[in-house]
Motif scaffolding. Sequence first.
Motif, mmCIF file in Angstrom:
data_model
loop_
_atom_site.group_PDB
_atom_site.id
_atom_site.type_symbol
_atom_site.label_atom_id
_atom_site.label_comp_id
_atom_site.label_asym_id
_atom_site.label_seq_id
_atom_site.Cartn_x
_atom_site.Cartn_y
_atom_site.Cartn_z
ATOM 1 N N GLY A 44 0.708 -1.001 -0.134
ATOM 2 C CA GLY A 44 -0.194 -0.041 0.109
ATOM 3 C C GLY A 44 0.879 1.183 0.253
ATOM 4 N N TYR A 45 2.114 1.313 0.578
ATOM 5 C CA TYR A 45 2.661 2.499 0.746
ATOM 6 C C TYR A 45 4.286 2.069 1.028
ATOM 7 N N GLY A 46 5.128 3.250 0.651
ATOM 8 C CA GLY A 46 6.577 3.125 1.042
ATOM 9 C C GLY A 46 7.169 4.453 1.180
ATOM 10 N N ALA A 47 8.428 4.390 0.819
ATOM 11 C CA ALA A 47 9.139 5.664 1.364
ATOM 12 C C ALA A 47 10.220 5.980 0.312
ATOM 13 N N CYS A 48 10.514 7.299 -0.024
ATOM 14 C CA CYS A 48 11.688 7.488 -1.052
ATOM 15 C C CYS A 48 12.378 8.740 -0.349
ATOM 16 N N ILE A 49 13.711 8.845 -0.912
ATOM 17 C CA ILE A 49 14.576 9.781 -0.299
ATOM 18 C C ILE A 49 15.006 10.342 -1.273
ATOM 19 N N LEU A 50 15.037 11.985 -0.854
ATOM 20 C CA LEU A 50 16.024 12.803 -1.751
ATOM 21 C C LEU A 50 17.304 13.215 -0.960
ATOM 22 N N PRO A 51 18.208 12.551 -1.318
ATOM 23 C CA PRO A 51 19.736 12.463 -0.555
ATOM 24 C C PRO A 51 20.321 13.672 -1.213
ATOM 25 N N VAL A 52 20.706 14.701 -0.062
ATOM 26 C CA VAL A 52 21.426 16.090 -0.439
ATOM 27 C C VAL A 52 22.678 15.861 0.121
ATOM 28 N N LEU A 53 23.985 16.131 -0.446
ATOM 29 C CA LEU A 53 25.265 15.764 -0.074
ATOM 30 C C LEU A 53 25.341 17.221 0.477
ATOM 31 N N PRO A 54 26.590 17.081 1.538
ATOM 32 C CA PRO A 54 26.912 18.337 2.253
ATOM 33 C C PRO A 54 27.234 19.641 1.263
ATOM 34 N N GLY A 56 25.605 20.250 -1.334
ATOM 35 C CA GLY A 56 24.292 20.833 -1.781
ATOM 36 C C GLY A 56 23.696 19.883 -3.110
ATOM 37 N N ARG A 57 24.822 19.195 -3.699
ATOM 38 C CA ARG A 57 24.329 18.342 -4.858
ATOM 39 C C ARG A 57 23.283 17.186 -4.361
ATOM 40 N N ILE A 58 22.693 16.751 -5.323
ATOM 41 C CA ILE A 58 21.758 15.547 -5.058
ATOM 42 C C ILE A 58 22.189 14.347 -5.508
ATOM 43 N N LEU A 59 22.195 13.321 -4.740
ATOM 44 C CA LEU A 59 22.389 12.080 -4.949
ATOM 45 C C LEU A 59 21.572 11.070 -5.621
ATOM 46 N N LEU A 60 21.440 10.702 -6.872
ATOM 47 C CA LEU A 60 20.582 9.961 -7.353
ATOM 48 C C LEU A 60 21.056 8.634 -7.639
ATOM 49 N N ILE A 61 19.956 7.527 -8.031
ATOM 50 C CA ILE A 61 20.683 6.261 -8.367
ATOM 51 C C ILE A 61 20.139 5.835 -9.776
ATOM 52 N N ARG A 62 20.767 5.076 -10.337
ATOM 53 C CA ARG A 62 20.461 4.524 -11.688
ATOM 54 C C ARG A 62 20.353 3.089 -11.690
ATOM 55 N N GLN A 63 19.177 2.552 -12.410
ATOM 56 C CA GLN A 63 18.950 1.200 -12.033
ATOM 57 C C GLN A 63 17.940 0.667 -13.322
ATOM 58 N N CYS A 131 24.267 14.048 3.455
ATOM 59 C CA CYS A 131 24.499 12.719 3.486
ATOM 60 C C CYS A 131 25.942 12.326 3.482
ATOM 61 N N GLU A 132 26.177 11.273 3.922
ATOM 62 C CA GLU A 132 27.817 10.744 4.102
ATOM 63 C C GLU A 132 27.930 9.294 3.769
ATOM 64 N N LYS A 133 28.920 8.855 3.339
ATOM 65 C CA LYS A 133 29.113 7.639 2.983
ATOM 66 C C LYS A 133 28.995 6.776 4.361
ATOM 67 N N VAL A 150 25.544 12.074 -9.000
ATOM 68 C CA VAL A 150 25.527 13.276 -8.336
ATOM 69 C C VAL A 150 25.229 14.358 -9.417
ATOM 70 N N TYR A 151 24.184 15.188 -8.820
ATOM 71 C CA TYR A 151 23.871 16.330 -9.881
ATOM 72 C C TYR A 151 23.633 17.484 -9.173
ATOM 73 N N GLU A 152 23.860 18.680 -9.635
ATOM 74 C CA GLU A 152 23.363 20.053 -9.259
ATOM 75 C C GLU A 152 21.988 20.005 -9.412
ATOM 76 N N VAL A 153 21.181 20.721 -8.407
ATOM 77 C CA VAL A 153 19.803 20.748 -8.615
ATOM 78 C C VAL A 153 19.171 21.658 -9.887
ATOM 79 N N GLY A 154 19.971 22.660 -10.393
ATOM 80 C CA GLY A 154 19.706 23.374 -11.554
ATOM 81 C C GLY A 154 19.538 22.262 -12.791
ATOM 82 N N ASP A 155 20.611 21.705 -12.852
ATOM 83 C CA ASP A 155 20.953 20.548 -13.851
ATOM 84 C C ASP A 155 19.655 19.758 -13.702
ATOM 85 N N LEU A 156 19.468 19.176 -12.536
ATOM 86 C CA LEU A 156 18.077 18.269 -12.518
ATOM 87 C C LEU A 156 16.747 18.812 -12.839
#
Length: 184
Positions: A44-54, A56-63, A131-133, A150-156
């Motif tokens: 019925g439901y789940g969770a997602c995360i927008l990971p922001v590195l120290p 300010g860049r955004i960490l995404l996954i590719r699968q 977010c840290e390793k 990893v991407y800048e918000v503007g690029d995303l």
Amino acid sequence: MENKLKRLDRTIAFEGEVVDLYKDKMQYPDGSIHNWDFVCHKKGYGACILPVLPDGRILLIRQFRPAVDDTILEIPAGGIEPGDESTLVCARRELVEETGYTSDEFSHLLRIQVAVAYCNEWLDIYLARNCEKAASGKQLDEGEDISNEVYEVGDLMKMISEGQIQDAKTVAAITAYAAGMGRE
């Protein structure tokens, strides 16, 4: 507003591992009868995360996603599991499992309903700042092959506007964050 559309019957058409498919018999306001499909997500439901590195860049996954037969750039996500007390517990786990990163700074960004026309699934989207390793690294489930990018918000935002990112949860998370919902 009075509901003028009425469900007369619901029967199961298919039972799956993750979803069940039902046939609904619906009566329209004019009295006519029509068949609709309903997808019942078993969790019925789940969770997602927008990971922001120290920085300010955004960490995404590719699968690879078999449903669309493509490799998709998206935010980490997962379904609720029996031991999870909340979607936040799920979000914390999925961040480490899928990215190998962790955070002590989670906040709820928004809740989305995935496909309201035919499915009951909803997702809580969390913002994870600084977010840290993780010492443990990635802990992928069997069959997962996930890479980090990893991407800048503007690029995303540009990638969204150009149709390079189409995953709904990812578009919702990035645009909400860019619009200022994730800022304190």
